[in-house]
Write a protein that holds these residues in place. Structure first.
Motif: not given
Length: 209
Positions: A124-140
């Motif tokens: 797991l890279s920091s990019i993977g964690i960031l993608v999860i956060g961005l997915t949550a942000g876009a959905s919100a």
């Protein structure tokens, strides 16, 4: 917490950015410690898929709900004269429609979590964690005006408990739990099935928490 903030484009963008940043930060801190379980829907999907035990899932659920209530309580105490708003459904939507929307968004979020943490894709890279956060942000950002874009039963429960109103609370549990479960089972059994099993537990080793 501001009047009509959910209908204000600027407030929606700010909320989405805050959501994405906060989730990414928390996951970065807790990923290697507890798997970054901050969402009961993710925990439920992991338990159904056999990646964590039921007692562990229950422990995570209790911790998540208590933490949500405490966070909302602190928010209410430090901001004098303000109430903690609960997630609300737009007048144009039905409870069923809002539940489907929350379920669909949670499906996308949990599928992203599974893809990001799959060891077959490399560490797991920091990019993977960031993608999860961005997915949550876009959905919100997308669902904010319609159902609040919770995707997290703990968030809905904490604000409802402090506000003393559990109206439409089922929407933020049923939809996300079903969506998360479908995402986990689909990833494990259809999209990227793993044939390796743990010799002791007898479950797939594809994703480990």
């Amino acid at each position: 917490m501001m009047p009509d903030a959910i209908l204000n484009p600027t407030s929606l963008v700010v909320g989405a950015i805050a959501n994405a940043s906060a989730l990414s930060s928390v996951l970065y801190i807790a990923w290697d410690i507890s798997g970054g379980h901050v969402n009961p829907a993710v925990t439920f999907a992991m338990a159904v898929g056999g990646h964590i035990s039921v007692p562990t899932a229950l422990f995570y659920w209790v911790a998540q709900l208590i933490a949500s209530v405490m966070a909302c309580l602190v928010l209410k105490v430090i901001i004098v004269g303000m109430h903690v708003p609960t997630y609300a459904i737009a007048e144009e939507m039905t409870g069923f429609g809002a539940s489907v929307l929350e379920g669909a968004l949670t499906f996308v979020l949990v599928y992203t979590v599974y893809a990001a943490r799959d060891p077959r894709r490399g560490p797991l890279s920091s990019i993977g964690i960031l993608v999860i956060g961005l997915t949550a942000g876009a959905s919100a950002l997308a669902a904010g005006p319609f159902s609040g874009g919770s995707m997290n039963p703990a968030c809905a429960f904490g604000s409802a408990a402090i506000a003393g109103s559990f109206r439409n609370q089922a929407v933020y549990w049923v939809g996300p739990l079903i969506g998360a479960t479908i995402a986990g089972l689909l990833y494990d059994n259809a999209m990227f099935p793993s044939h390796a099993t743990d010799p002791i537990r007898g479950i797939s080793e594809g994703i480990v928490v």
